[in-house]
Write an enzyme that holds these catalytic residues in place. Structure first.
Site, short mmCIF file in Angstrom:
data_model
loop_
_atom_site.label_atom_id
_atom_site.label_comp_id
_atom_site.label_asym_id
_atom_site.label_seq_id
_atom_site.Cartn_x
_atom_site.Cartn_y
_atom_site.Cartn_z
N HIS A 53 2.84 6.52 11.40
CA HIS A 53 1.66 5.83 11.94
C HIS A 53 2.01 4.42 12.44
CE1 HIS A 53 0.85 5.54 7.37
NE2 HIS A 53 1.41 4.41 7.72
N ASN A 54 3.31 4.14 12.56
CA ASN A 54 3.77 2.91 13.22
C ASN A 54 4.91 3.30 14.16
OD1 ASN A 54 2.15 1.15 11.78
ND2 ASN A 54 3.81 0.10 10.72
N MET A 79 -6.13 4.94 -3.53
CA MET A 79 -5.66 5.73 -4.67
C MET A 79 -6.80 6.20 -5.56
SD MET A 79 -4.01 2.67 -6.84
CE MET A 79 -5.03 1.34 -7.43
N ASN A 114 0.82 -1.22 0.00
CA ASN A 114 0.00 0.00 0.00
C ASN A 114 0.85 1.27 0.00
OD1 ASN A 114 0.96 -0.10 2.58
ND2 ASN A 114 -1.02 -0.03 3.60
N HIS A 115 2.13 1.14 -0.31
CA HIS A 115 2.98 2.33 -0.39
C HIS A 115 2.76 3.03 -1.74
CE1 HIS A 115 5.94 0.76 2.90
NE2 HIS A 115 4.73 1.05 3.34
N LEU A 175 2.94 7.11 -4.02
CA LEU A 175 3.30 8.52 -4.14
C LEU A 175 2.21 9.14 -5.02
CD1 LEU A 175 6.83 9.66 -5.42
CD2 LEU A 175 4.78 11.02 -5.64
N GLU A 176 1.58 10.17 -4.52
CA GLU A 176 0.40 10.66 -5.22
C GLU A 176 0.48 12.18 -5.43
OE1 GLU A 176 -3.38 8.22 -4.56
OE2 GLU A 176 -3.77 10.05 -3.43
N GLY A 181 -8.37 1.87 5.82
CA GLY A 181 -8.45 0.49 6.32
C GLY A 181 -9.01 -0.45 5.27
N HIS A 237 -5.14 6.37 10.55
CA HIS A 237 -4.00 6.58 9.65
C HIS A 237 -4.41 6.46 8.19
CE1 HIS A 237 -4.13 2.32 8.90
NE2 HIS A 237 -2.98 2.30 8.26
#
Lengths: 148, 490
Positions: free
Chosen positions: B339-340, B391, B210-211, B213-214, B416, B413
């Site tokens: 967020h971790n 996305m 789920n990484h 760049l947008e 989900g 975060h």
């Protein structure tokens, strides 16, 4: 859900953000081979597209069979991150000596290539969540959740 | 094997329309109740594994008040994702790698521009293609940067400062980063050579899963707090860049190493038994607990460096395509947040101030105005909270709300997940999704069609529903919503 006798199967409803699978085999050597295939198949859609032009040998010592599998998967991930390798074949000798499980492994595969391999998703770690290797009757099985 | 059906459905006590409690009596050994933040409708749709996992968390030693599952919660391993638990470090409270996540300081960075969407849209393909080329993404992606092992250990201790000194960013970026970009407690002697080997070729890479760049923009109607938006430099039509990544292989190796160590010593030395080995832990004040805390600090720093290098590449790409220096394009960093992470914080519990180690796994710090955890430039307003959606849908910028203390200053975060990756692949075809998104004005570059399908919008909860809950609960308040125009996916 389709039943399977030997091999591995991904589980759709467990740890949905990550990837879970079950492997089953008649012996530990085959079980570890199927687990290796499942890890690779999480990253590469068609394992048959991987050539076997690089070999790596490694040994693992663990105090129980679950830990042996955890460390084995961790090693596969290490080779992917450090050398960019994915494996098509995995041969192993696993034995119990005293209180320890000893594994000797020989992996063969090649460097990841986005042009050649249909890539899926990166496996970042093995986890202990639901991790279990057990023998029921004559069959070995393993339950694994991978961190994605 | 239907594992899902082996979980017992809890009975919830309704605390309010948005807060539900699972009492301590639900499971043996629960030390505290669980509180779930959700509407009744969302609660009914949540995966039972979330409740199984968060009630397991409630059994850990030294946990204070409640274990929390936030509206974006979904099943993880050990802790659920979207879970929060705080441990009293002076009363045997523990530190648990599984409660932080393997990807330490996995987080979000948000970057401003002074550009309007109508000027950028004609160039979006060119920008995105170059971003895809410059920021390695996908399975096994490696960086072109040459970093020595000694340098890697140095950056693991000095974080984003290292990157800025090396020229990968601007000095002012640090003041706009949580912890000002450096976990000062990090000690690189606590991380293994394996962690160094795995991380050394991955600095400045996005990863996969789920990484992303947008490139996004702000619609006029999506500015929810005009005062703060203006103060933080946000305006209607503005183009921003948001990206999500973490500490890559190094962070995972650190977590793996300490998980194994904790399993070795937890019961033998400290008499701690856990219901799931992924919850392996050690007392924070123990040698092993302290070692992991210092190693986790390295993971946090490695992640800051990774995002700092990526930011530098993004500035370079925009500058190349738009033929202007990044400062002329107004490419200032708005904020960077984890967020971790586990964070040492003081909180009042039943009127008594305690020093707590707050574990946030898939949960973001949401500090109300004045808290010392907030970098100076934002302290009067509250901490910025970056919430990444799918996305296809959108993302949010929030600010720490006045009721954040209810959740130990923690909020959501993201949106989900609602379904597994395999199921998402079965329901959506990557190329079809690409075409659909393009039709909807979102251009995507992905290292994998299958990987793209796994991240379809339908695989996630509705981000608006999730954010509405924390906004209505007063944990964090909406500042603005962002609409995606292009996405680079690992």
């Amino acid at each position: 859900m389709r039943l399977f006798i030997m091999g591995y199967r991904f589980l759709e409803d467990v740890s949905i953000a990550d990837v879970a699978f079950i492997a089953k085999a008649a012996d530990l050597q085959s079980l570890f081979k199927y687990c290796s295939d499942a890890v690779t198949n999480t990253m590469v859609k068609n394992i048959k597209d991987i050539r076997q032009n690089v070999k790596k040998k490694f040994h693992i010592k663990a105090k129980d069979i679950d830990m042996l599998l955890f460390m084995f998967i961790e090693k596969i991930i290490y080779y992917k991150d450090v050398y960019g390798l994915v494996f098509k074949d995995m041969r192993s000798r696993i034995k119990k000596k005293g209180n320890l499980y000893l594994g000797e492994f020989e992996a063969s595969g090649e460097k990841l290539d986005g042009m050649k391999h249909d890539l899926l998703v990166d496996v970042k770690a093995a986890t202990f969540h639901m991790l279990e290797v057990k023998k029921s009757g004559k069959m070995w099985s393993a339950m694994v959740v991978l961190d994605i | 094997m239907d594992i899902k059906n082996t979980f017992k459905e809890p009975e919830f006590d309704k605390i309010s329309d948005l807060v539900w409690e699972i009492p301590k009596t639900f499971k043996k050994k629960m030390n505290v109740p669980v509180r779930v933040y959700a509407t009744e409708s969302l609660l009914k749709r949540m995966d039972l594994q979330v409740f199984e996992q968060i009630t397991n968390v409630a059994t850990l030693p030294g946990i204070e008040k409640y274990a929390f599952a936030l509206p974006d919660s979904h099943a993880g391993y050990g802790f659920c994702i979207g879970g929060v638990a705080a441990f009293d470090i002076n009363a045997g409270g523990v530190i648990s790698p599984g409660g932080i996540g393997f990807d330490q300081n996995c987080g979000m960075r948000l970057v401003a521009t002074n550009l309007d969407i109508k000027d950028v849209r004609p160039k979006i393909k060119e920008i995105t293609d170059l971003l895809f080329k410059e920021v390695p993404a996908g399975v096994g992606s490696m960086s072109k940067l040459k970093i020595s092992r000694d340098e890697f250990r140095e950056l693991a201790e000095t974080g984003a400062e290292w990157a800025v000194k090396k020229g990968y960013g601007w000095e002012e970026d640090l003041g706009h980063t949580e912890l000002e970009g450096v976990a000062g407690w990090a000690d690189s002697s606590k991380i293994s050579e394996k962690a160094v080997s795995r991380g050394i070729k991955q600095m400045g890479t996005l990863g996969s899963g789920n990484h992303y760049l947008e490139v996004q923009y702000i619609k006029e109607e999506d500015i929810k707090d005009r005062y703060i938006a203006k103060k933080w430099g946000l305006f209607p039509g503005q183009v921003v860049i948001m990206f999500h990544t973490g500490s890559r292989g190094a962070g995972h190796q650190i977590a793996s190493d300490y998980l194994q160590l904790f399993l070795e010593v937890m019961e033998r030395k400290y008499g701690i038994k856990v219901v799931d080995r992924e919850l392996a832990c050690a007392p924070f004040q123990s040698k092993e607990g302290q070692d992991y805390y210092m190693a986790m600090g390295c993971g946090v720093n490695i992640s800051f460096v990774n995002r700092q290098i990526i930011l530098n590449k993004i500035r370079g790409v925009f500058s190349t395509v738009l033929e202007k220096d990044p400062d002329k394009l107004g490419m200032t960093q708005i904020f960077d947040i984890a967020h971790n992470r586990a964070s040492l914080e003081k909180h009042r519990v039943d009127g008594e101030e305690k020093e707590l180690l707050v574990h946030r796994k898939g949960s973001t710090g949401s500090y109300p105005p004045g808290k010392k955890e907030i970098p100076a430039v934002f302290r009067k307003d509250g901490s910025p909270v970056i919430v990444g959606g799918s996305m296809e849908t959108g993302s949010y910028l929030l600010v720490g709300g006045s009721k954040a203390d209810e959740t130990f200053d923690s909020t959501v975060h993201g949106s989900g997940r609602t379904m597994s990756r395999a199921k998402a692949r079965g329901m959506t075809e990557g190329r079809e999704l690409f075409k659909k998104m393009l039709k909807n004005g979102i251009y995507v570059r992905s290292a994998s069609w299958s990987g793209l399908a796994e991240e379809s919008g339908s695989s996630y909860k509705d981000i608006d529903e999730v954010v509405d809950i924390v906004d209505s609960a007063g944990i964090s308040k909406k500042v603005c919503r962002f609409t995606p125009v292009s996405n680079v996916k690992g």
